[in-house]
Design a protein around this motif. Structure first.
Motif, PDB file in Angstrom:
ATOM      1  N   VAL A 140       0.748  -1.097   0.059  1.00 42.64           N
ATOM      2  CA  VAL A 140       0.034  -0.011   0.252  1.00 42.64           C
ATOM      3  C   VAL A 140       0.725   1.276   0.127  1.00 42.64           C
ATOM      4  CG1 VAL A 140      -1.827  -1.150   1.020  1.00 42.64           C
ATOM      5  CG2 VAL A 140      -0.395   0.124   2.653  1.00 42.64           C
ATOM      6  N   ILE A 141       2.073   1.258   0.470  1.00 45.46           N
ATOM      7  CA  ILE A 141       2.958   2.159   0.461  1.00 45.46           C
ATOM      8  C   ILE A 141       3.466   2.459  -0.766  1.00 45.46           C
ATOM      9  CG2 ILE A 141       5.319   3.101   1.385  1.00 45.46           C
ATOM     10  CD1 ILE A 141       4.736   1.906   4.081  1.00 45.46           C
ATOM     11  N   ARG A 156      -7.394  15.322  -4.577  1.00 48.51           N
ATOM     12  CA  ARG A 156      -8.471  14.570  -5.163  1.00 48.51           C
ATOM     13  C   ARG A 156      -8.530  13.012  -4.864  1.00 48.51           C
ATOM     14  NH1 ARG A 156      -6.985  12.174 -10.131  1.00 48.51           N
ATOM     15  NH2 ARG A 156      -4.764  12.594 -10.858  1.00 48.51           N
ATOM     16  N   LEU A 157      -7.975  12.974  -3.604  1.00 48.87           N
ATOM     17  CA  LEU A 157      -8.000  11.370  -3.380  1.00 48.87           C
ATOM     18  C   LEU A 157      -8.669  11.086  -1.924  1.00 48.87           C
ATOM     19  CD1 LEU A 157      -6.591   8.779  -3.967  1.00 48.87           C
ATOM     20  CD2 LEU A 157      -4.857   9.209  -2.469  1.00 48.87           C
ATOM     21  N   ILE A 158      -9.565  10.301  -1.744  1.00 49.20           N
ATOM     22  CA  ILE A 158     -10.378   9.703  -0.659  1.00 49.20           C
ATOM     23  C   ILE A 158      -9.871   8.432  -0.443  1.00 49.20           C
ATOM     24  CG2 ILE A 158     -12.521   9.202   0.437  1.00 49.20           C
ATOM     25  CD1 ILE A 158     -11.988  12.362  -0.333  1.00 49.20           C
ATOM     26  N   GLY A 159      -9.387   8.309   0.828  1.00 47.64           N
ATOM     27  CA  GLY A 159      -9.105   6.920   1.243  1.00 47.64           C
ATOM     28  C   GLY A 159     -10.331   6.044   1.985  1.00 47.64           C
ATOM     29  N   MET A 160     -10.571   4.846   1.402  1.00 48.43           N
ATOM     30  CA  MET A 160     -11.689   4.139   1.971  1.00 48.43           C
ATOM     31  C   MET A 160     -11.173   2.646   2.119  1.00 48.43           C
ATOM     32  SD  MET A 160     -14.928   5.223  -0.008  1.00 48.43           S
ATOM     33  CE  MET A 160     -16.115   4.338   1.321  1.00 48.43           C
ATOM     34  N   GLY A 161     -11.752   1.925   2.959  1.00 44.73           N
ATOM     35  CA  GLY A 161     -11.478   0.502   3.504  1.00 44.73           C
ATOM     36  C   GLY A 161     -12.635  -0.225   4.383  1.00 44.73           C
ATOM     37  N   LEU A 196      -5.142  -0.905   7.233  1.00 45.70           N
ATOM     38  CA  LEU A 196      -4.189  -0.708   6.448  1.00 45.70           C
ATOM     39  C   LEU A 196      -3.869   0.905   6.240  1.00 45.70           C
ATOM     40  CD1 LEU A 196      -4.049  -3.400   3.685  1.00 45.70           C
ATOM     41  CD2 LEU A 196      -2.465  -2.968   5.480  1.00 45.70           C
ATOM     42  N   TRP A 197      -5.216   1.518   6.239  1.00 48.53           N
ATOM     43  CA  TRP A 197      -5.031   3.005   6.175  1.00 48.53           C
ATOM     44  C   TRP A 197      -4.627   3.559   7.356  1.00 48.53           C
ATOM     45  CZ3 TRP A 197      -4.857   6.464   2.717  1.00 48.53           C
ATOM     46  CH2 TRP A 197      -5.424   6.395   1.477  1.00 48.53           C
ATOM     47  N   ILE A 198      -4.622   3.011   8.511  1.00 51.27           N
ATOM     48  CA  ILE A 198      -3.975   3.552   9.758  1.00 51.27           C
ATOM     49  C   ILE A 198      -2.573   3.445   9.583  1.00 51.27           C
ATOM     50  CG2 ILE A 198      -3.664   3.368  11.825  1.00 51.27           C
ATOM     51  CD1 ILE A 198      -6.559   2.381  12.259  1.00 51.27           C
ATOM     52  N   TYR A 199      -2.033   2.100   9.055  1.00 52.36           N
ATOM     53  CA  TYR A 199      -0.624   2.020   8.896  1.00 52.36           C
ATOM     54  C   TYR A 199      -0.107   2.969   7.743  1.00 52.36           C
ATOM     55  CZ  TYR A 199      -0.550  -2.425  11.609  1.00 52.36           C
ATOM     56  OH  TYR A 199      -0.849  -3.265  12.493  1.00 52.36           O
ATOM     57  N   LEU A 200      -0.750   3.159   6.673  1.00 53.95           N
ATOM     58  CA  LEU A 200      -0.307   4.154   5.788  1.00 53.95           C
ATOM     59  C   LEU A 200      -0.317   5.381   6.061  1.00 53.95           C
ATOM     60  CD1 LEU A 200       0.489   4.444   2.559  1.00 53.95           C
ATOM     61  CD2 LEU A 200      -1.909   4.596   2.044  1.00 53.95           C
TER      62      LEU A 200
END
Length: 245
Positions: free
Chosen positions: A197-198, A214-219, A226-230
């Motif tokens: 993911v990195i 223009r980026l939204i992170g979802m999971g 994984l978003w927390i790690y990223l």
């Protein structure tokens, strides 16, 4: 108490008699989804009316208890023991995919999927663009993007399992969805999954340094973790944070 148990058993029998025979037939995914959803709602309603007779811990809500029952009824093999073999893992993934694809909305015929390979140094990650009716290049500066990390406890989940939901997401929000097929356990370590993911985020920033605007992170589930790690990596390396997560 006897009346409660009678109603409990009647709810299970009724659900099996009227719903299960149809779900197991070779019919369209859309029909499977609706009928399994009906079964889930029936069991959930029963759990709300009779919360004390359910064997699952009382700390779980009615919907979660119903989902456990649906999985147990249709896919009793959905379990991982401590002493794993390759066959155990493959069976787990197979049953997990079946239950998820049945519960999630069916993929629209107007949904388009395109494969990409993101590479940073020696690491390669399989990616997929998902969009309703037409795929606009994610590199386009005015194209909003959802970067989606799927769930599955880091053990299962892929484009086949999640594309139906991601197509629905793209249509509902009118946005391009980027699906990440990161490496899974037990074949790979959590560190390698995080590396994937990195890698994806590095490639996105290399192509467009302002892509975070223009980026939204979802999971979902482990994808959210994984978003927390990223995000930890992004902040510690002074990289731009996505518009929203």
């Amino acid at each position: 108490m006897l009346i409660k148990w009678i109603l409990y058993v009647a709810g299970i029998v009724g659900a099996l008699l009227f719903i299960k025979p149809f779900v197991d037939e070779d019919i369209s995914t859309l029909t499977k989804y609706h009928r399994m959803a009906i079964l889930h709602r029936m069991l959930s309603l029963r759990n709300k009316l009779l919360p004390s007779v359910h064997p699952v811990s009382i700390t779980a809500d009615a919907d979660s208890k119903a989902l456990v029952e649906v999985i147990a009824l249709y896919h009793p093999s959905l379990d991982l023991s401590d002493d794993l073999t390759n066959n155990d893992v493959e069976q787990f993934r197979y049953h997990s995919k079946r239950i998820l694809t049945a519960l999630l909305p069916a993929k629209s015929s107007s949904c388009l999927i395109q494969h990409h390979t993101f590479q940073y140094n020696s690491n390669q990650v399989n990616m997929y663009s998902i969009q309703h009716e037409q795929i606009i290049d994610w590199k386009c500066s005015n194209q909003p993007i959802i970067l989606y990390f799927h769930g599955g406890g880091f053990v299962f989940g892929d484009i086949d399992t999640y594309s139906c939901y991601e197509c629905h997401l793209s249509k509902s929000l009118n946005m391009l969805v980027l699906h990440v097929d990161f490496r899974l356990a037990p074949e790979y370590s959590l560190e390698q999954t995080i590396e994937d993911v990195i890698t994806v985020y590095k490639v996105l920033l290399d192509v467009d340094p302002n892509i975070h605007r223009r980026l939204i992170g979802m999971g979902d589930s482990s994808g959210g973790m994984l978003w927390i790690y990223l995000l930890q990596w992004i902040i510690s390396n002074n990289k731009p944070v996505p518009q929203g997560v």
